[in-house]
Design a protein around this motif. Sequence first.
Motif, PDB file in Angstrom:
ATOM      1  N   LYS A 173       0.844  -1.187   0.000  1.00 38.25           N
ATOM      2  CA  LYS A 173       0.000   0.000   0.000  1.00 38.25           C
ATOM      3  C   LYS A 173       0.883   1.242   0.000  1.00 38.25           C
ATOM      4  O   LYS A 173       1.522   1.571   1.001  1.00 38.25           O
ATOM      5  N   LEU A 174       0.914   1.930  -1.145  1.00 34.98           N
ATOM      6  CA  LEU A 174       1.779   3.105  -1.298  1.00 34.98           C
ATOM      7  C   LEU A 174       1.313   4.231  -0.388  1.00 34.98           C
ATOM      8  O   LEU A 174       0.116   4.517  -0.290  1.00 34.98           O
ATOM      9  N   ILE A 175       2.285   4.869   0.268  1.00 33.25           N
ATOM     10  CA  ILE A 175       2.004   5.973   1.186  1.00 33.25           C
ATOM     11  C   ILE A 175       2.623   7.241   0.618  1.00 33.25           C
ATOM     12  O   ILE A 175       3.828   7.283   0.338  1.00 33.25           O
ATOM     13  N   ALA A 199      10.547  -8.238   5.924  1.00 34.07           N
ATOM     14  CA  ALA A 199       9.962  -6.913   5.721  1.00 34.07           C
ATOM     15  C   ALA A 199      11.012  -5.919   5.244  1.00 34.07           C
ATOM     16  O   ALA A 199      12.179  -5.987   5.646  1.00 34.07           O
ATOM     17  N   TYR A 200      10.580  -4.986   4.402  1.00 31.28           N
ATOM     18  CA  TYR A 200      11.425  -3.885   3.951  1.00 31.28           C
ATOM     19  C   TYR A 200      10.536  -2.812   3.362  1.00 31.28           C
ATOM     20  O   TYR A 200       9.297  -2.920   3.406  1.00 31.28           O
ATOM     21  N   ALA A 201      11.129  -1.751   2.819  1.00 29.91           N
ATOM     22  CA  ALA A 201      10.340  -0.692   2.195  1.00 29.91           C
ATOM     23  C   ALA A 201      11.092  -0.110   1.010  1.00 29.91           C
ATOM     24  O   ALA A 201      12.327  -0.172   0.941  1.00 29.91           O
ATOM     25  N   THR A 211       6.638   2.612   0.210  1.00 27.40           N
ATOM     26  CA  THR A 211       5.855   1.398   0.002  1.00 27.40           C
ATOM     27  C   THR A 211       6.408   0.282   0.876  1.00 27.40           C
ATOM     28  O   THR A 211       7.474  -0.266   0.593  1.00 27.40           O
ATOM     29  N   PRO A 212       5.707  -0.082   1.958  1.00 24.78           N
ATOM     30  CA  PRO A 212       6.120  -1.233   2.766  1.00 24.78           C
ATOM     31  C   PRO A 212       5.926  -2.505   1.943  1.00 24.78           C
ATOM     32  O   PRO A 212       4.944  -2.647   1.210  1.00 24.78           O
ATOM     33  N   ARG A 213       6.849  -3.455   2.080  1.00 24.59           N
ATOM     34  CA  ARG A 213       6.746  -4.688   1.321  1.00 24.59           C
ATOM     35  C   ARG A 213       7.110  -5.884   2.193  1.00 24.59           C
ATOM     36  O   ARG A 213       7.836  -5.752   3.185  1.00 24.59           O
ATOM     37  N   ARG A 214       6.594  -7.068   1.825  1.00 27.75           N
ATOM     38  CA  ARG A 214       6.920  -8.325   2.488  1.00 27.75           C
ATOM     39  C   ARG A 214       7.230  -9.364   1.433  1.00 27.75           C
ATOM     40  O   ARG A 214       6.672  -9.331   0.327  1.00 27.75           O
TER      41      ARG A 214
END
Length: 243
Positions: A173-175, A199-201, A211-214
Amino acid sequence: MRVLVVSDIHANYTALKAVLEDAGQVDETWCLGDLVGYGPDPNAVVEEVSDIPNLTCILGNHDVAVIGRMPFESFNGDARRALIYHEKVLSASNMDFMRALSSNAKVCGDATLAHGSPREPLWEYILNSVSARTNFDHFSTPWCFVGHSHIQCLFALNEKNDRVTLEQTQPEKLISLKPRLILNPGSVGQPRDRDPRAAYAIYETEDRTWTPRRVEYNIAEVQQRIRESGLPEKHAVRLSDGW
């Protein structure tokens, strides 16, 4: 500029490789510390990180301890056992790489980077709105990127009413970034937000987005290496629990 933001790899080489592959091409990589501690692969992680082009890396509390700048007695028994093991197996060149890094907060453009917090980079956890509010007074950039808690989240300061809100961010989910924020990319090697995926961004400096990513990785393989290394069972179990 597309920036990969990682933190708290904790000697988990399999998770790190999954993140680097999933992130794809980036212009820079910013690492918020704790390359070592807990996991079975301290040498492989430090070597991989040191080879990353256009790297900005600061030290976490586990890193500072393993290079001799903090007593192991500062850590609980299980964490101390891992640090003792890492101190024994880390190569001289990997120790030298970490000794050349700083544990201080660092400004990169619009972002301040810190391991724990801008107020106390090594030890303070930003876990709630009270600790976050105090820390907004300790950086002047629009946003601050921190690790240490192993929780993928953000804190937003509303300067009109001086209130801080906490949001556990959602993967992919882009912030859109607006002043002022404290953002945590989560942990690559040992997440503690009930999601065991690494986890990373991704931070886009021009678009001002986060953008948080997994990404999934072979947790069972890492757990096996933890056990083979004689490290605490707790550190293996945590990986599949995400807590």
